[in-house]
Design a protein around this motif. Sequence first.
Motif, PDB file in Angstrom:
ATOM      1  N   ASP A 109      -3.504  -0.591  11.057  1.00  0.00           N
ATOM      2  CA  ASP A 109      -4.713  -0.289  10.269  1.00  0.00           C
ATOM      3  C   ASP A 109      -4.904  -1.264   9.106  1.00  0.00           C
ATOM      4  OD1 ASP A 109      -2.739   0.434   8.496  1.00  0.00           O
ATOM      5  OD2 ASP A 109      -3.249   2.570   8.431  1.00  0.00           O
ATOM      6  N   GLY A 110      -4.049  -2.292   9.022  1.00  0.00           N
ATOM      7  CA  GLY A 110      -4.195  -3.308   7.982  1.00  0.00           C
ATOM      8  C   GLY A 110      -3.410  -3.018   6.718  1.00  0.00           C
ATOM      9  N   ARG A 111      -2.880  -1.786   6.596  1.00  0.00           N
ATOM     10  CA  ARG A 111      -2.136  -1.484   5.370  1.00  0.00           C
ATOM     11  C   ARG A 111      -0.770  -2.167   5.389  1.00  0.00           C
ATOM     12  NH1 ARG A 111      -1.389   4.394   4.115  1.00  0.00           N
ATOM     13  NH2 ARG A 111      -0.727   4.406   6.281  1.00  0.00           N
ATOM     14  N   LEU A 112      -0.293  -2.520   4.165  1.00  0.00           N
ATOM     15  CA  LEU A 112       0.989  -3.197   4.034  1.00  0.00           C
ATOM     16  C   LEU A 112       2.070  -2.208   3.582  1.00  0.00           C
ATOM     17  CD1 LEU A 112       0.083  -6.552   2.212  1.00  0.00           C
ATOM     18  CD2 LEU A 112       0.523  -6.165   4.654  1.00  0.00           C
ATOM     19  N   GLU A 113       3.133  -2.139   4.369  1.00  0.00           N
ATOM     20  CA  GLU A 113       4.284  -1.318   3.983  1.00  0.00           C
ATOM     21  C   GLU A 113       5.310  -2.225   3.304  1.00  0.00           C
ATOM     22  OE1 GLU A 113       6.262   0.544   7.269  1.00  0.00           O
ATOM     23  OE2 GLU A 113       7.715   1.574   5.973  1.00  0.00           O
ATOM     24  N   GLY A 114       5.890  -1.753   2.202  1.00  0.00           N
ATOM     25  CA  GLY A 114       6.926  -2.514   1.502  1.00  0.00           C
ATOM     26  C   GLY A 114       8.286  -1.869   1.718  1.00  0.00           C
ATOM     27  N   ASP A 115       9.254  -2.682   2.081  1.00  0.00           N
ATOM     28  CA  ASP A 115      10.617  -2.165   2.242  1.00  0.00           C
ATOM     29  C   ASP A 115      11.576  -3.079   1.480  1.00  0.00           C
ATOM     30  OD1 ASP A 115      12.798  -0.676   3.024  1.00  0.00           O
ATOM     31  OD2 ASP A 115      12.384  -0.807   5.173  1.00  0.00           O
TER      32      ASP A 115
ATOM     33  N   ASP B 227       0.841  -1.208   0.000  1.00  0.00           N
ATOM     34  CA  ASP B 227       0.000   0.000   0.000  1.00  0.00           C
ATOM     35  C   ASP B 227       0.869   1.249   0.000  1.00  0.00           C
ATOM     36  OD1 ASP B 227      -2.629  -1.264   0.181  1.00  0.00           O
ATOM     37  OD2 ASP B 227      -1.889  -1.993   2.110  1.00  0.00           O
ATOM     38  N   PHE B 228       2.030   1.169   0.631  1.00  0.00           N
ATOM     39  CA  PHE B 228       3.016   2.259   0.539  1.00  0.00           C
ATOM     40  C   PHE B 228       4.403   1.672   0.734  1.00  0.00           C
ATOM     41  CE2 PHE B 228       1.836   1.862   4.909  1.00  0.00           C
ATOM     42  CZ  PHE B 228       2.918   2.254   5.678  1.00  0.00           C
ATOM     43  N   ARG B 229       5.426   2.429   0.324  1.00  0.00           N
ATOM     44  CA  ARG B 229       6.783   1.888   0.282  1.00  0.00           C
ATOM     45  C   ARG B 229       7.782   2.878   0.872  1.00  0.00           C
ATOM     46  NH1 ARG B 229       4.322   0.318  -4.796  1.00  0.00           N
ATOM     47  NH2 ARG B 229       4.616   2.455  -5.465  1.00  0.00           N
ATOM     48  N   THR B 230       8.861   2.365   1.420  1.00  0.00           N
ATOM     49  CA  THR B 230       9.948   3.216   1.887  1.00  0.00           C
ATOM     50  C   THR B 230      10.690   3.774   0.670  1.00  0.00           C
ATOM     51  OG1 THR B 230      11.495   1.379   1.911  1.00  0.00           O
ATOM     52  CG2 THR B 230      10.274   1.785   3.955  1.00  0.00           C
ATOM     53  N   PRO B 231      11.419   4.881   0.845  1.00  0.00           N
ATOM     54  CA  PRO B 231      12.180   5.427  -0.279  1.00  0.00           C
ATOM     55  C   PRO B 231      13.153   4.410  -0.878  1.00  0.00           C
ATOM     56  CG  PRO B 231      12.091   7.027   1.512  1.00  0.00           C
ATOM     57  CD  PRO B 231      11.468   5.761   2.034  1.00  0.00           C
ATOM     58  N   ARG B 232      13.795   3.597  -0.033  1.00  0.00           N
ATOM     59  CA  ARG B 232      14.771   2.658  -0.613  1.00  0.00           C
ATOM     60  C   ARG B 232      14.075   1.555  -1.405  1.00  0.00           C
ATOM     61  NH1 ARG B 232      17.041   0.391   5.226  1.00  0.00           N
ATOM     62  NH2 ARG B 232      15.197  -0.808   5.768  1.00  0.00           N
TER      63      ARG B 232
END
Length: 274
Positions: free
Chosen positions: A94-100, A74-79
């Motif tokens: 909140d259930g959202r998935l962060e990608g790193d 759902d959203f990603r880190t800059p790297r």
Amino acid sequence: MPDHYAVVGNPVAHSQSPRIHALFAEQTGEDIRYDRLEAPLEGFADRVRTFFDQGGHGLNVTVPFKQEAWQLADFRTPRAEHAGAVNTLIRHADGRLEGDNTDGVGLVRDLINNHDVLIRGRRVLILGAGGAVRGILLPLVEQAPLELVIANRTLSRAEGLLPLCHGVTRDALAFDDLAAEHPFDLVINGTSAGLDGGMPPLPDGLLSADAAVQEMAYGADGSAFRDWARDQGASRTIDGLGMLVEQAAESFFLWRGVRPRTAPVIEELRADLG
Ligand code: ATR
């Protein structure tokens, strides 16, 4: 019940991640369960959604799904944004998935912390221009090498990565052009040539007197590239095991807020691999 994590890939049976994270958990006292998850080639997103719907806390993502994971987040880190690939998914409250993406920082930490290899101010050559190389460029650039040269069998792919090396002196070359280059202090092999026992065609005299070489792949088997580097007088020839453990440690930290010590885990895996 322990918090649930897994590595998802296809194939995934060979993955060392469950072993590494079990050792981290034992060392830090974190109560986690970490499994292998094989997703069908056409069913990655469904597999991931089911895992998180069932209460999963986080995933590592390996071949061939890192780009799909990038899209799914759902959203990603800059790297991760920069790498175009995600190897770590974190579920937020909140259930959202962060990608790193922890691959690049893993490589840099292994070089600097475990092998005393200086990147700042040195001439660095990267062999290969695929997804694995793209994933390490930002953390390498952040170390401010004197120059970053990317050499690849297909020159256009190396050229395509140059905009991602913004801020350092950089160049893209074909392997044939390397004979005319000054020696490099660090050579990183990010090609997949080693999978067939091969290596890129490299000229003599490519390494400076104190050069280190790093291979992104790991394994108990020998490597044509590292054999070549030893013949050429490299001071250090490093395989990808340390990078593997370091990227895992960064994922563990993202999930748990605790940074495990990596040296004893690298040592234990090295012993397992014989
Ligand atoms: P990955 O995700 O592992 O980076 P990839 O995107 O398929 O996989 O990239 C593989 C890299 O290894 C590429 O740089 C590839 O060169 P091309 O771009 O010319 O295909 C390189 N490679 C694979 N086999 C090779 C070989 N035998 N000699 C030299 N380079 C090789």
